[in-house]
Design a protein around this motif. Structure first.
Motif, PDB file in Angstrom:
ATOM      1  N   MET A  66       0.830  -1.210   0.000  1.00  0.00           N
ATOM      2  CA  MET A  66       0.000   0.000   0.000  1.00  0.00           C
ATOM      3  C   MET A  66       0.862   1.256   0.000  1.00  0.00           C
ATOM      4  SD  MET A  66      -2.888  -1.083  -0.555  1.00  0.00           S
ATOM      5  CE  MET A  66      -3.622   0.520  -0.598  1.00  0.00           C
ATOM      6  N   PHE A  67       1.998   1.230   0.715  1.00  0.00           N
ATOM      7  CA  PHE A  67       2.916   2.370   0.684  1.00  0.00           C
ATOM      8  C   PHE A  67       3.459   2.567  -0.728  1.00  0.00           C
ATOM      9  CE2 PHE A  67       7.211   4.005   0.660  1.00  0.00           C
ATOM     10  CZ  PHE A  67       7.014   5.248   1.236  1.00  0.00           C
ATOM     11  N   SER A  70       0.662   4.004  -2.939  1.00  0.00           N
ATOM     12  CA  SER A  70       0.358   5.410  -2.626  1.00  0.00           C
ATOM     13  C   SER A  70       1.503   6.318  -3.048  1.00  0.00           C
ATOM     14  CB  SER A  70       0.018   5.588  -1.150  1.00  0.00           C
ATOM     15  OG  SER A  70       1.134   5.330  -0.337  1.00  0.00           O
ATOM     16  N   HIS A  71       2.741   5.855  -2.892  1.00  0.00           N
ATOM     17  CA  HIS A  71       3.896   6.641  -3.343  1.00  0.00           C
ATOM     18  C   HIS A  71       3.859   6.807  -4.863  1.00  0.00           C
ATOM     19  CE1 HIS A  71       7.909   8.309  -3.254  1.00  0.00           C
ATOM     20  NE2 HIS A  71       8.250   7.458  -4.210  1.00  0.00           N
ATOM     21  N   LEU A  73       1.184   6.701  -6.845  1.00  0.00           N
ATOM     22  CA  LEU A  73       0.098   7.616  -7.213  1.00  0.00           C
ATOM     23  C   LEU A  73       0.448   9.066  -6.905  1.00  0.00           C
ATOM     24  CD1 LEU A  73      -2.998   5.512  -6.152  1.00  0.00           C
ATOM     25  CD2 LEU A  73      -2.078   5.852  -8.458  1.00  0.00           C
ATOM     26  N   ASN A  74       1.121   9.305  -5.793  1.00  0.00           N
ATOM     27  CA  ASN A  74       1.553  10.669  -5.467  1.00  0.00           C
ATOM     28  C   ASN A  74       2.565  11.179  -6.487  1.00  0.00           C
ATOM     29  OD1 ASN A  74      -0.052  11.165  -3.216  1.00  0.00           O
ATOM     30  ND2 ASN A  74       1.397  10.162  -1.848  1.00  0.00           N
ATOM     31  N   LYS A  77       0.708  12.070  -9.600  1.00  0.00           N
ATOM     32  CA  LYS A  77      -0.020  13.325  -9.404  1.00  0.00           C
ATOM     33  C   LYS A  77       0.923  14.519  -9.485  1.00  0.00           C
ATOM     34  CE  LYS A  77      -1.254  14.738  -5.398  1.00  0.00           C
ATOM     35  NZ  LYS A  77      -1.753  14.870  -4.052  1.00  0.00           N
TER      36      LYS A  77
END
Length: 80
Positions: A66-67, A70-71, A73-74, A77
């Motif tokens: 999950m980290f 999320s990393h 996707l960030n 972005k």
């Protein structure tokens, strides 16, 4: 837009997958992560699928996975 973001050499465009754009990133040499994107149209909103191998939890803990996601996707972005 996703085609512009994923132009780095670490991404492999995967044309064998369905969707408007699909890219593969190797978390490890034997463990790919696939992003599959569909653009919006008059009937559906845009969507993004994150696909991993069904045995990924044999190689990394779910919190680590999950980290990593999320990393990723960030970073995507931030590249827009």
């Amino acid at each position: 837009m996703m085609k512009v973001i994923c132009t780095s050499p670490v991404w492999n465009e995967n044309t064998g997958l369905v969707g408007d754009a699909a890219y593969e990133l190797s978390l490890f040499p034997f463990l790919p992560l696939i992003l599959r994107f569909w653009d919006s149209d008059e009937d559906f909103l845009a969507s993004l699928e994150i696909l991993v191998d069904e045995n990924i939890l044999d190689y990394m803990h779910y919190e680590t996975l999950m980290f990593a996601i999320s990393h990723l996707l960030n970073r995507l972005k931030d590249e827009r």
